[in-house]
Write a protein that holds these residues in place. Structure first.
Motif, mmCIF file in Angstrom:
data_model
loop_
_atom_site.group_PDB
_atom_site.id
_atom_site.type_symbol
_atom_site.label_atom_id
_atom_site.label_comp_id
_atom_site.label_asym_id
_atom_site.label_seq_id
_atom_site.Cartn_x
_atom_site.Cartn_y
_atom_site.Cartn_z
ATOM 1 N N GLN A 1 -3.829 -5.524 -4.631
ATOM 2 C CA GLN A 1 -5.217 -5.931 -4.424
ATOM 3 C C GLN A 1 -5.651 -5.684 -2.969
ATOM 4 O OE1 GLN A 1 -5.545 -9.937 -5.933
ATOM 5 N NE2 GLN A 1 -7.545 -10.193 -4.962
ATOM 6 N N LEU A 2 -4.719 -5.878 -2.040
ATOM 7 C CA LEU A 2 -5.047 -5.663 -0.626
ATOM 8 C C LEU A 2 -4.954 -4.190 -0.230
ATOM 9 C CD1 LEU A 2 -3.153 -8.689 1.015
ATOM 10 C CD2 LEU A 2 -5.608 -8.513 0.535
ATOM 11 N N GLY A 3 -4.485 -3.370 -1.133
ATOM 12 C CA GLY A 3 -4.385 -1.930 -0.836
ATOM 13 C C GLY A 3 -3.168 -1.591 0.018
ATOM 14 N N LEU A 4 -2.158 -2.464 0.023
ATOM 15 C CA LEU A 4 -0.963 -2.175 0.823
ATOM 16 C C LEU A 4 -0.056 -1.206 0.052
ATOM 17 C CD1 LEU A 4 -0.140 -5.737 2.216
ATOM 18 C CD2 LEU A 4 -1.587 -3.968 3.178
ATOM 19 N N ASN A 5 0.567 -0.299 0.790
ATOM 20 C CA ASN A 5 1.457 0.666 0.119
ATOM 21 C C ASN A 5 2.913 0.501 0.558
ATOM 22 O OD1 ASN A 5 1.299 1.672 2.664
ATOM 23 N ND2 ASN A 5 0.785 3.769 2.091
ATOM 24 N N ALA A 6 3.231 -0.618 1.201
ATOM 25 C CA ALA A 6 4.617 -0.863 1.611
ATOM 26 C C ALA A 6 4.886 -2.364 1.651
ATOM 27 C CB ALA A 6 4.869 -0.271 2.993
ATOM 28 N N PHE A 7 6.144 -2.722 1.372
ATOM 29 C CA PHE A 7 6.521 -4.136 1.402
ATOM 30 C C PHE A 7 7.939 -4.253 1.935
ATOM 31 C CE2 PHE A 7 7.998 -8.077 -1.004
ATOM 32 C CZ PHE A 7 7.339 -8.952 -0.148
ATOM 33 N N ARG A 8 8.115 -5.098 2.932
ATOM 34 C CA ARG A 8 9.461 -5.330 3.470
ATOM 35 C C ARG A 8 9.986 -6.660 2.945
ATOM 36 N NH1 ARG A 8 11.275 -7.497 9.070
ATOM 37 N NH2 ARG A 8 13.511 -7.190 8.907
#
Ligand code: BGC
Length: 423
Positions: free
Chosen positions: A90-97
């Motif tokens: 939803q936030l448009g993030l394309n990476a997650f740590r």
């Protein structure tokens, strides 16, 4: 999964960060044991030490209760990760740590192997992949199984093998879906907090052991780097992570400059030189600037402070990145930076200053892989407990309701703008 190094045109990673023990809930490791043994004392101490927080009056009812210091269920991210990944999208993030919790996979001994826990992380990675979100995987983020702590954890050089063997098997099982790896999170902070300040768990907390532990964590990083480079035709990008501060002088005097030079040398330059062949990118965690007058810390008086009483200088991320890049000549991934701010008063400003810092660094030639804000969710802030709110998303621990903070919406809008300008 590509078997070659990332091409220069690979999309910039816009993300958020987390670690298992801080959000998953229901963990059983050396921290959970320590929390139970120390919660009452921490709550009692908070009556006095809590005065360091700018809003002590408001916090007093929370920080003086032992429950604050027990991680417990937290955000229950272990069971609710799909909903949290929906928020990333939803936030448009394309990476997650995130970190994989070793104590779930080998809870009782080095001979243990919990397939169900491995399957959990397999599904977790698959879910990110399906959504087009790049995982950045930390292998040790301050927590480990209780049996490892009982053996002396990283105080003993011979114990490193338990961690390395675990990583070897883990990556044989899950490595296919992982490219970016951070073997060890902030070895410097762990050595400092557990051994020099003795405010976090440690088997035998002495300063000498702190030095040994720091050294052994660097050795663990090095061994994991070699191992990963031997596996599967080098598709991994392995980052060296620590906390990086910005040191500057109050007055430009020769002794202040010498102090800043010495601080950089001891904190960053020596270890970066020591490991220079054992990382593909620098994984930067940035929270602080330190102003020096002579050989003393002399932070500006009356500066605004975060909820935790820390000075806030998000703009100095730029000189940190430029200095590091000039010395290491390796791409940089900002793996953490953020602020404890329950009212979301400063976070939008913090992110804006960070983004300006990224642009300034880029203009000075720094190669950046991405930026990951700490944190996606409100999380367990170690010995401070649950009250500090670092999340782009607020978590109500009673109802588990997630609320996206206005600053997160601002971050999302900024990312959309950057993507539009640099498709
Ligand atoms: C750690 C995080 C922590 C954050 C804020 C970093 O040093 O990696 O676990 O929550 O700082 O204190």
């Amino acid at each position: 999964m590509s078997k070659t190094k990332k091409s220069p045109s690979a999309p910039f990673l816009w993300g958020a960060s987390s670690s298992a023990h801080q959000i998953e809930g229901g963990t059983f490791n050396q921290w959970t044991v320590w929390e139970k043994n120390n919660a009452a004392v921490l709550a009692e101490q908070a009556k006095y030490l809590g005065r360091q927080y700018p809003d002590f009056k408001r916090l007093r009812p929370y920080i003086t209760k032992p429950e604050n210091y027990i991680s417990g269920r937290l955000a229950d991210h272990y069971n609710r990760y799909e909903a949290d990944f929906d928020i990333l999208e939803q936030l448009g993030l394309n990476a997650f740590r995130f970190s994989i919790e070793w104590s779930r996979i080998q809870p009782a001994s080095e001979h243990d192997w919990e397939d169900e826990a491995v399957d959990h992380y397999r599904r977790y990675l698959q879910s990110l992949k399906k959504r087009g979100i790049t995982p950045v995987v930390t292998l040790w983020h301050f927590t480990h199984p209780v049996w490892f702590e009982a053996k002396g954890a990283f105080e003993q050089r011979r114990n490193i093998r338990y961690f390395v063997r675990y990583v070897q098997r883990l990556m044989q099982e899950l490595g296919e879906d992982i490219e970016y790896v951070v073997p060890i999170n902030e070895p410097d902070t762990y050595a400092l907090e557990s051994y020099a300040r003795v405010e976090w768990p440690a088997p035998h907390p002495t300063r000498l052991n702190g030095l040994k532990v720091y050294w052994n964590l660097l050795a663990a990083h090095r061994q994991v780097y070699r191992l990963l480079k031997q596996q599967r035709g080098q598709h991994y990008q392995v980052g060296f992570n620590k906390g990086y501060a910005y040191y500057y002088t109050a007055d430009g005097a020769w002794n202040s400059r010498l102090a800043a030079w010495g601080a950089y040398l001891l904190a960053d330059d020596l270890v970066m030189a020591l490991l220079r062949r054992q990382y593909d990118y620098v994984a930067v965690n940035y929270y602080f600037a330190v102003r020096l007058r002579g050989f003393r810390v002399n932070n500006p008086p009356n500066e605004p402070l975060s909820d935790m009483g820390w000075g806030m200088q998000p703009q100095y991320l730029a000189p940190v990145l430029v200095r590091l890049y000039r010395r290491c000549k390796k791409p940089i991934l900002v793996t953490e930076t953020g602020v404890a701010d329950v009212d979301d008063k400063y976070r939008k400003w913090w992110i804006t200053e960070n983004l300006k810092a990224l642009s300034a660094a880029r203009k000075q030639g720094v190669k950046l892989i991405g930026y990951m804000h700490w944190a996606l969710l409100d999380n367990f802030e170690w010995a401070h407990g649950r009250w500090p709110c670092f999340g782009l998303v607020a978590v109500n621990y009673a109802t588990l309701k997630r609320t996206i903070r206005p600053s997160a919406k601002w971050y999302a809008a900024a990312i959309a703008y950057f993507r539009h300008r640099h498709p």
